[in-house]
Scaffold this active site. Structure first.
Site, PDB file in Angstrom:
ATOM      1  N   SER A  91       0.826  -1.215   0.000  1.00 18.56           N
ATOM      2  CA  SER A  91       0.000   0.000   0.000  1.00 18.56           C
ATOM      3  C   SER A  91       0.859   1.263   0.000  1.00 18.56           C
ATOM      4  CB  SER A  91      -0.961  -0.004   1.201  1.00 18.56           C
ATOM      5  OG  SER A  91      -0.236  -0.030   2.405  1.00 18.56           O
ATOM      6  N   ASP A 111      16.642   2.038   0.470  1.00 18.14           N
ATOM      7  CA  ASP A 111      16.438   3.104   1.444  1.00 18.14           C
ATOM      8  C   ASP A 111      16.182   4.409   0.692  1.00 18.14           C
ATOM      9  OD1 ASP A 111      17.355   3.479   4.691  1.00 18.14           O
ATOM     10  OD2 ASP A 111      17.125   5.289   3.461  1.00 18.14           O
ATOM     11  N   ASN A 123      19.399  -0.702  14.096  1.00 18.99           N
ATOM     12  CA  ASN A 123      19.396   0.268  15.191  1.00 18.99           C
ATOM     13  C   ASN A 123      18.235  -0.091  16.104  1.00 18.99           C
ATOM     14  OD1 ASN A 123      21.555   1.755  14.097  1.00 18.99           O
ATOM     15  ND2 ASN A 123      20.170   2.812  12.702  1.00 18.99           N
ATOM     16  N   GLN A 134      17.324   4.512  15.891  1.00 15.91           N
ATOM     17  CA  GLN A 134      16.138   3.956  15.219  1.00 15.91           C
ATOM     18  C   GLN A 134      15.080   5.037  15.030  1.00 15.91           C
ATOM     19  OE1 GLN A 134      14.175   0.648  17.221  1.00 15.91           O
ATOM     20  NE2 GLN A 134      12.947   0.186  15.403  1.00 15.91           N
ATOM     21  N   SER A 135      14.646   5.211  13.787  1.00 17.60           N
ATOM     22  CA  SER A 135      13.623   6.230  13.505  1.00 17.60           C
ATOM     23  C   SER A 135      12.322   5.608  12.999  1.00 17.60           C
ATOM     24  CB  SER A 135      14.148   7.233  12.470  1.00 17.60           C
ATOM     25  OG  SER A 135      14.465   6.585  11.257  1.00 17.60           O
ATOM     26  N   VAL A 136      12.331   4.355  12.573  1.00 17.25           N
ATOM     27  CA  VAL A 136      11.104   3.669  12.134  1.00 17.25           C
ATOM     28  C   VAL A 136      10.911   2.451  13.028  1.00 17.25           C
ATOM     29  CG1 VAL A 136       9.950   2.455  10.246  1.00 17.25           C
ATOM     30  CG2 VAL A 136      11.397   4.437   9.729  1.00 17.25           C
ATOM     31  N   HIS A 146      14.162  -3.541  11.118  1.00 19.53           N
ATOM     32  CA  HIS A 146      14.776  -3.507   9.784  1.00 19.53           C
ATOM     33  C   HIS A 146      16.282  -3.604   9.931  1.00 19.53           C
ATOM     34  CE1 HIS A 146      14.205   0.621  11.261  1.00 19.53           C
ATOM     35  NE2 HIS A 146      15.337   0.934  10.651  1.00 19.53           N
ATOM     36  N   HIS A 205      19.791  -2.686   7.895  1.00 18.08           N
ATOM     37  CA  HIS A 205      20.396  -1.917   6.810  1.00 18.08           C
ATOM     38  C   HIS A 205      21.496  -2.777   6.187  1.00 18.08           C
ATOM     39  CE1 HIS A 205      18.912   2.151   8.267  1.00 18.08           C
ATOM     40  NE2 HIS A 205      18.806   1.450   9.383  1.00 18.08           N
TER      41      HIS A 205
HETATM   42  P1  AMP Z   1      16.550   3.707  11.243  1.00 12.85           P
HETATM   43  O1  AMP Z   1      16.978   5.146  11.440  1.00 12.85           O
HETATM   44  O2  AMP Z   1      17.567   2.695  11.580  1.00 12.85           O
HETATM   45  O3  AMP Z   1      15.205   3.461  11.902  1.00 12.85           O
HETATM   46  O4  AMP Z   1      16.330   3.552   9.675  1.00 12.85           O
HETATM   47  C1  AMP Z   1      15.158   3.926   9.039  1.00 12.85           C
HETATM   48  C2  AMP Z   1      15.501   4.063   7.588  1.00 12.85           C
HETATM   49  O5  AMP Z   1      14.313   4.031   6.847  1.00 12.85           O
HETATM   50  C3  AMP Z   1      16.211   5.373   7.229  1.00 12.85           C
HETATM   51  O6  AMP Z   1      17.473   5.066   6.642  1.00 12.85           O
HETATM   52  C4  AMP Z   1      15.258   6.037   6.247  1.00 12.85           C
HETATM   53  O7  AMP Z   1      15.936   6.705   5.199  1.00 12.85           O
HETATM   54  C5  AMP Z   1      14.454   4.871   5.739  1.00 12.85           C
HETATM   55  N1  AMP Z   1      13.099   5.146   5.285  1.00 12.85           N
HETATM   56  C6  AMP Z   1      12.126   5.819   5.946  1.00 12.85           C
HETATM   57  N2  AMP Z   1      10.982   5.817   5.225  1.00 12.85           N
HETATM   58  C7  AMP Z   1      11.245   5.121   4.096  1.00 12.85           C
HETATM   59  C8  AMP Z   1      10.470   4.750   2.951  1.00 12.85           C
HETATM   60  N3  AMP Z   1       9.207   5.128   2.829  1.00 12.85           N
HETATM   61  N4  AMP Z   1      11.076   4.040   1.980  1.00 12.85           N
HETATM   62  C9  AMP Z   1      12.373   3.672   2.093  1.00 12.85           C
HETATM   63  N5  AMP Z   1      13.145   3.963   3.154  1.00 12.85           N
HETATM   64  C10 AMP Z   1      12.598   4.682   4.132  1.00 12.85           C
END
Ligand code: AMP
Length: 111
Positions: free
Chosen positions: A12, A29, A84, A91-93, A97, A99
């Site tokens: 989606s 990424d 992360n 970690q931002s998401v 995941h 990398h």
């Molecule tokens: P982290 O900071 O380890 O949580 O990594 C999250 C990663 O997700 C970052 O490198 C972002 O650039 C990547 N990211 C966030 N949103 C998206 C998306 N919609 N498609 C691809 N990568 C994304």
């Protein structure tokens, strides 16, 4: 729950998909930090590695083998595979995941 990576996994949310099977998805990424920068995720929503448990043992192993498969596919001899865990670690998401990064020199210890 509004999770961007769950959206990528179910199609989606658009992404540059590189690999998918019934359990695991890999995509580019959005903001690459190396010439090759892929994200490998489980379809199952697990917020971070510290929230995985014994039920996830096969899934976690499969993610490592997908990383290996992609490294072979793209002929990556030297690469870095990292996750992360938590905001303080970068970690931002909040969806587990890994990398997979390659194509430049990496410092150690990681910054
Ligand atoms: P982290 O900071 O380890 O949580 O990594 C999250 C990663 O997700 C970052 O490198 C972002 O650039 C990547 N990211 C966030 N949103 C998206 C998306 N919609 N498609 C691809 N990568 C994304």
């Amino acid at each position: 729950m509004n999770c961007i990576f769950c959206g990528i996994a179910d199609g989606s949310v658009k992404s540059q998909l590189i690999y998918e099977d019934e359990d695991v998805v890999a995509f580019k990424d959005l903001n690459p930090q190396a010439p090759t920068h892929l994200l490998i995720i489980p379809r199952k929503h697990i917020a971070r590695l510290s929230e995985a448990d014994e039920k996830d043992v096969l899934l976690l192993g499969k993610i490592l083998l997908v990383a290996q498969k992609l490294a072979r596919k793209f002929d990556l001899k030297d690469f870095r595979l990292i996750t992360n865990n938590g905001k303080g670690a970068g970690q931002s998401v909040d969806h587990l995941h890994f990398h997979l990064m390659a194509g430049r020199r990496f410092l150690w210890p990681a910054g």
